[in-house]
Write an enzyme that holds these catalytic residues in place. Structure first.
Site, short mmCIF file in Angstrom:
data_model
loop_
_atom_site.label_atom_id
_atom_site.label_comp_id
_atom_site.label_asym_id
_atom_site.label_seq_id
_atom_site.Cartn_x
_atom_site.Cartn_y
_atom_site.Cartn_z
N ASP A 1 0.86 -1.18 0.00
CA ASP A 1 0.00 0.00 0.00
C ASP A 1 0.89 1.23 0.00
O ASP A 1 2.12 1.12 -0.05
CB ASP A 1 -0.93 0.00 1.22
CG ASP A 1 -0.18 0.19 2.54
OD1 ASP A 1 1.06 0.27 2.53
OD2 ASP A 1 -0.85 0.26 3.59
N ASP B 1 1.36 4.84 2.32
CA ASP B 1 0.95 5.43 3.59
C ASP B 1 1.36 6.89 3.68
O ASP B 1 2.49 7.25 3.30
CB ASP B 1 1.62 4.67 4.76
CG ASP B 1 1.46 3.17 4.67
OD1 ASP B 1 0.38 2.68 5.02
OD2 ASP B 1 2.41 2.47 4.23
N ASP C 1 -3.31 4.39 2.84
CA ASP C 1 -3.63 4.73 4.23
C ASP C 1 -3.29 6.18 4.49
O ASP C 1 -2.19 6.63 4.17
CB ASP C 1 -2.82 3.86 5.22
CG ASP C 1 -3.33 2.43 5.29
OD1 ASP C 1 -4.49 2.19 4.92
OD2 ASP C 1 -2.55 1.55 5.71
P1 ATP Z 1 4.12 -2.52 3.04
O1 ATP Z 1 5.02 -2.29 1.89
O2 ATP Z 1 3.71 -3.95 3.16
O3 ATP Z 1 2.96 -1.59 3.05
P2 ATP Z 1 4.81 -1.14 5.44
O4 ATP Z 1 5.98 -1.18 6.33
O5 ATP Z 1 4.47 0.18 4.82
O6 ATP Z 1 5.02 -2.25 4.35
P3 ATP Z 1 2.16 -1.09 6.63
O7 ATP Z 1 1.28 -2.23 7.01
O8 ATP Z 1 1.64 -0.20 5.57
O9 ATP Z 1 3.58 -1.71 6.27
O10 ATP Z 1 2.41 -0.28 7.96
C1 ATP Z 1 3.21 0.89 7.99
C2 ATP Z 1 3.45 1.30 9.40
O11 ATP Z 1 2.25 1.69 10.02
C3 ATP Z 1 4.03 0.20 10.27
O12 ATP Z 1 5.14 0.70 10.92
C4 ATP Z 1 3.00 -0.14 11.29
O13 ATP Z 1 3.57 -0.32 12.55
C5 ATP Z 1 2.10 1.07 11.27
N1 ATP Z 1 0.72 0.62 11.39
C6 ATP Z 1 0.03 -0.10 10.51
N2 ATP Z 1 -1.21 -0.34 10.92
C7 ATP Z 1 -1.31 0.25 12.13
C8 ATP Z 1 -2.33 0.38 13.10
N3 ATP Z 1 -3.52 -0.17 12.90
N4 ATP Z 1 -2.06 1.07 14.21
C9 ATP Z 1 -0.86 1.63 14.41
N5 ATP Z 1 0.15 1.56 13.54
C10 ATP Z 1 -0.07 0.88 12.42
MN MN Z 2 2.66 0.42 3.77
MN MN Z 3 -0.43 0.75 5.58
#
Ligand code: ATP
Ligand code: MN
Ligand code: MN
Length: 388
Positions: A204, A206, A312
């Site tokens: 995703d 963020d 997100d």
């Molecule tokens: P990806 O490439 O899979 O998206 P990512 O490291 O960006 O890898 P994400 O799941 O998007 O992974 O999460 C990004 C960050 O946001 C992570 O550090 C996680 O701890 C934090 N995070 C995700 N969901 C929540 C939540 N529900 N509450 C608090 N922090 C969250």
């Molecule tokens: Mn992510």
């Molecule tokens: Mn995310």
């Protein structure tokens, strides 16, 4: 005695937040197997086992070269008996029989397919599997009631299971930036998550949004979402409002590691038109106006002219921005290890909102990530080295 001394052992600190872990991984075969077992444990709701495998994999990711023998692992932290068995199997036989049989198992395959649907977690997938639903076809035929998120997830299944590229993340950044400054001039947007850590693809995109004047960010999310919706960028969105101020537990000590910011889980519609519209820095000319010429898809061949992307959005007040930035940049294990370090080594409580010193009974302020690391007595680790 001399032969003992000749074995060069690696030295690695035990918390992942004390280490610099780049995207360069010299032990991918080992860490892939451990990650698969971690994922299987998490999908089976065995969180403790999942974390143990994740920690073991993280230690191997931090090594400067490939592991070739078990003796090199002596003295390394976080390598439990189970992980050591998996590593030994791979070093001796080229593969882990446990990882391979897990990967082939009907249960793992079904869990992967079902949790690959946006809005479906381990619990739901497990229930469906017990009812004999192992795949998407069976799910659709079963007549199960799906919530709005799951319906959208199923509808955009293929797109959402395809990695998002950095280039597409940049295009979406531009759109979100436009949305944010249109609804509140002066508001700021930062790319967070995996792309901030320098990853070239992700599941995703963020973003963290704030305003330099405390309080101006209130009510921002619904406006951003309305703008995006009016421009046709959203296929799905669910906004959850900020519950931080109403919560009984203090800021530094939320009841779970879930934070309480206002946020929006969404599915973006990313069109070819937007992709072509965005300037790509590496190909831009001096006047900066040339756009990349991706071939125009032929509308008559039935090719879709857009793709769905998970996005997100998080809004934080400026007073908590540094904590939010640190908390949402990841990796997930890095975050977990930071909180564990804070609690176990410093008697402090860290969240995405604040840092609380339990001994002095005060909140420790910070306006940058660097300050938070300093409060925690840790060397600053930049985002690109948080890829544990
Ligand atoms: P990806 O490439 O899979 O998206 P990512 O490291 O960006 O890898 P994400 O799941 O998007 O992974 O999460 C990004 C960050 O946001 C992570 O550090 C996680 O701890 C934090 N995070 C995700 N969901 C929540 C939540 N529900 N509450 C608090 N922090 C969250
Ligand atoms: Mn992510
Ligand atoms: Mn995310």
């Amino acid at each position: 005695q001399t032969s003992e001394a000749e074995v060069v052992v690696f030295s690695v600190p035990s918390y992942a937040c004390q280490r610099r872990t780049t995207l360069e991984n010299h032990n991918a075969v080992l860490t892939d197997a451990l990650a698969l077992l971690a994922e299987n444990a998490e999908l089976s709701e065995e969180e403790g086992r999942g974390v143990a495998f994740r920690r073991a994999a993280a230690v191997l990711k931090a090594l400067p070269r490939p592991v070739t023998s078990m003796t090199e692992l002596r003295g390394l932290p976080c390598l439990g008996d189970h992980s050591l068995r998996v590593i030994k199997d791979i070093l001796e036989n080229g593969a882990s029989s446990e990882a391979e049989s897990t990967k082939q198992s009907e249960r793992y395959k079904a869990l992967k397919v079902l949790t690959g649907i946006f809005g479906v977690g381990a619990k739901t997938a497990d229930r469906w599997i017990r009812e004999g639903i192992l795949g998407l076809q069976q799910l659709q035929e079963s007549g199960q009631t799906l919530n709005r998120a799951q319906q959208a997830g199923l509808e955009h299944y293929d797109d959402l299971n395809q990695p998002v590229t950095k280039a597409d993340a940049d295009v979406i950044s531009e759109i979100v930036e436009r949305a944010v400054v249109s609804v509140l001039p002066g508001a700021q947007m930062t790319l967070i998550g995996g792309f901030r850590r320098g990853k070239l693809s992700g599941h995703d995109v963020d973003f963290l949004i704030t305003h330099p004047e405390e309080g101006r960010e209130v009510g921002l999310m619904p406006k951003v979402v309305s703008w995006l919706e009016s421009q046709g960028f959203l296929l799905y969105q669910k906004t959850t409002r900020n519950s931080y101020l109403e919560s009984k537990d203090g800021p530094g000590r939320p009841s779970s590691n879930m934070d309480r910011f206002e946020r929006c889980f969404s599915i973006f519609k990313l069109t070819e038109k937007e992709r072509r519209r965005t300037k790509h820095p590496e190909t831009a000319t001096e006047n900066g106006l040339r756009t990349v010429s991706t071939p125009e898809p032929d509308p008559h061949t039935g090719h879709k002219l857009w793709r769905a992307v998970r996005v997100d959005l998080v809004v934080s007040p400026i007073s908590q921005f540094a904590f939010a930035l640190l908390g949402w940049t990841g990796s997930k294990l890095f975050e977990r290890e930071l909180r564990r370090w804070a609690g176990h080594e410093r008697n402090m409580s860290l969240s995405s909102h604040a840092l609380y010193d339990n001994k002095q009974r005060i909140y420790l302020r910070a306006t940058s990530e660097e300050e938070i690391f300093a409060h925690l007595g840790l060397e600053f680790i930049p985002p690109s080295e948080r890829n544990t």
